[in-house]
Design an enzyme around this catalytic site. Structure first.
Site, mmCIF file in Angstrom:
data_model
loop_
_atom_site.group_PDB
_atom_site.id
_atom_site.type_symbol
_atom_site.label_atom_id
_atom_site.label_comp_id
_atom_site.label_asym_id
_atom_site.label_seq_id
_atom_site.Cartn_x
_atom_site.Cartn_y
_atom_site.Cartn_z
ATOM 1 N N GLU A 1 23.395 -15.303 9.044
ATOM 2 C CA GLU A 1 24.444 -16.167 9.574
ATOM 3 C C GLU A 1 23.863 -17.458 10.138
ATOM 4 O OE1 GLU A 1 23.767 -13.003 10.225
ATOM 5 O OE2 GLU A 1 25.457 -11.944 11.110
ATOM 6 N N CYS B 1 23.822 -13.380 16.901
ATOM 7 C CA CYS B 1 24.451 -14.207 15.870
ATOM 8 C C CYS B 1 25.851 -14.629 16.292
ATOM 9 C CB CYS B 1 24.511 -13.451 14.546
ATOM 10 S SG CYS B 1 22.892 -13.235 13.778
ATOM 11 N N SER C 1 -0.882 10.878 -19.497
ATOM 12 C CA SER C 1 0.505 10.454 -19.261
ATOM 13 C C SER C 1 0.702 8.955 -19.368
ATOM 14 C CB SER C 1 0.956 10.916 -17.870
ATOM 15 O OG SER C 1 0.147 10.328 -16.863
ATOM 16 N N TRP D 1 0.715 5.591 -21.609
ATOM 17 C CA TRP D 1 1.967 5.354 -20.889
ATOM 18 C C TRP D 1 3.101 5.988 -21.677
ATOM 19 C CZ3 TRP D 1 1.626 3.562 -16.133
ATOM 20 C CH2 TRP D 1 0.527 2.772 -15.773
ATOM 21 N N THR E 1 -1.954 13.908 -7.498
ATOM 22 C CA THR E 1 -1.754 12.751 -8.369
ATOM 23 C C THR E 1 -2.823 11.705 -8.121
ATOM 24 O OG1 THR E 1 0.622 13.121 -8.523
ATOM 25 C CG2 THR E 1 -0.150 10.888 -8.939
ATOM 26 N N LEU F 1 -0.728 2.092 -6.529
ATOM 27 C CA LEU F 1 0.612 2.104 -5.916
ATOM 28 C C LEU F 1 0.981 0.764 -5.289
ATOM 29 C CD1 LEU F 1 0.673 5.650 -4.247
ATOM 30 C CD2 LEU F 1 1.395 4.988 -6.552
ATOM 31 N N GLY G 1 3.326 13.801 -7.593
ATOM 32 C CA GLY G 1 3.585 14.330 -8.930
ATOM 33 C C GLY G 1 4.739 15.318 -8.976
ATOM 34 N N ALA G 2 4.630 16.203 -10.001
ATOM 35 C CA ALA G 2 5.729 17.117 -10.281
ATOM 36 C C ALA G 2 5.987 18.090 -9.132
ATOM 37 C CB ALA G 2 5.432 17.884 -11.567
#
Length: 336
Positions: A51, A83, A167, A169, A195, A203, A265-266
């Site tokens: 604002e 504000c 994995s 890609w 992982t 990351l 991971g999984a």
């Protein structure tokens, strides 16, 4: 209001723990003339709110104008002044608000302050779009925990890696760039130590400088590893955490993290899913098939024992990304 929503989208991921808000000042003589409108968005913490930015751009043209803002203006002193004070001083005649702010410091106080100051206030315009956009913030303010996004990339037969563990890609470049943008709007990225040992991911957000979601070295999301970080891992420096996932989320929420991206991971994916801790599922699906039952599945752990126990959600969007498809899905009972 749609212009304000667009402005807010451009700062998503840069404002936490504050909400990403957009605002537009429409002067009395500028109805129907978008080129004469003044737009603002929330700055990083410590900077002006949407604002104030829009009002500063409008200057004297804010007097008698209508201010459109996606979230209720604040009426308390935080890192910045209220504000509502800026709106009243600017002489705005009307304020149109997308949704009220559930933050206990606000929670209707901003609306009441404006009305006491003689401003005409309308609430609920574009509420569906704003609620969707601010869903992570709304969950954080109501529960103290961050909004959890679980990201998965798989073949169409639901496999994330070959039997030998390879994995990279499965999906193409467009899907991988989109996943980096998903990181860019997240305050933290969570991954399991397994992982980290298997893939050694960094990351980080890696996008070209011209991309709207480009993040520099000082704007990267916090990396969180469930377990111990091996010496020399690319993910370092990272926060190492263990224990119940609910405690993890309480901790991250208390640090002001509004949105968390879980990348694997999984086993980690299974645990977040099994505990009902996922607010949004993002699946990147490649037009590929492993064609057998020996490749690694999306989730590692026990699933529904019978069809009656099958988890069902709602598909919120399906997006084509090059040759791949992105599917956004939410639990049926999840707000936003």
């Amino acid at each position: 209001m749609l212009r304000a929503v667009e402005a807010a989208a451009r700062v998503h991921g840069r404002t936490s723990p504050n909400p990403w808000v957009g605002a537009v000042v429409v002067p009395e003589s500028a109805e129907g003339l978008p080129s004469a409108w003044f737009t603002g968005a929330t700055a990083p913490p410590g900077g002006p709110h949407a604002e104030v930015t829009a009002l500063a751009a409008a200057g004297e043209r804010a007097r008698g104008a209508t201010l459109y803002v996606t979230l209720e203006p604040c009426a308390h002193h935080g890192r910045t002044p209220p504000c509502t004070d800026a709106i009243l001083v600017a002489g705005v005649a009307r304020v149109v608000v997308g949704i009220a702010d559930p933050d206990p410091h606000v929670d209707g106080r901003g609306l009441a302050e404006l009305r006491r100051g003689g401003v005409d206030v309308e609430v609920g315009v574009g509420a569906a779009q704003v609620t969707e956009q601010l869903a992570p913030y709304l969950v954080h303010r109501r529960t103290g925990r961050p909004w959890v996004v679980l990201k998965l990339a798989a073949t169409l037969d639901g496999r994330i890696a070959a039997p030998d563990g390879t994995s990279q890609w499965i999906t193409g470049e467009a899907a991988r760039l989109d996943a980096h943008r998903l990181r860019a709007v997240s305050d933290a990225v969570v991954v399991g130590a397994g992982t980290v040992r298997a893939d050694d991911p960094a990351l980080t957000v890696r996008l070209p400088e011209g991309d709207p979601w480009f993040r520099g070295a000082d704007e990267q999301p916090i990396r969180v590893v469930l377990g111990s970080v091996p010496e020399g891992a690319a993910v370092a420096p990272a926060i190492e955490m263990s224990g119940p996932l609910e405690d993890l989320l309480d901790d991250l929420g208390s640090r002001g993290m509004v949105q968390v991206l879980v990348e694997g991971g999984a086993r980690v994916a299974h645990d977040f899913h099994a505990h009902g801790l996922v607010d949004r599922y993002v699946l990147y699906l490649a037009p590929a098939l492993f064609g057998g039952d020996d490749a690694r599945p999306l989730f590692a752990g026990p699933g529904a024992a019978t069809l009656g126990d099958l988890w069902r959600g709602e598909v919120r969007s399906v997006t084509s990304l090059g040759g791949d498809v992105r599917v956004d899905m939410a639990p049926s009972a999840t707000p936003g």
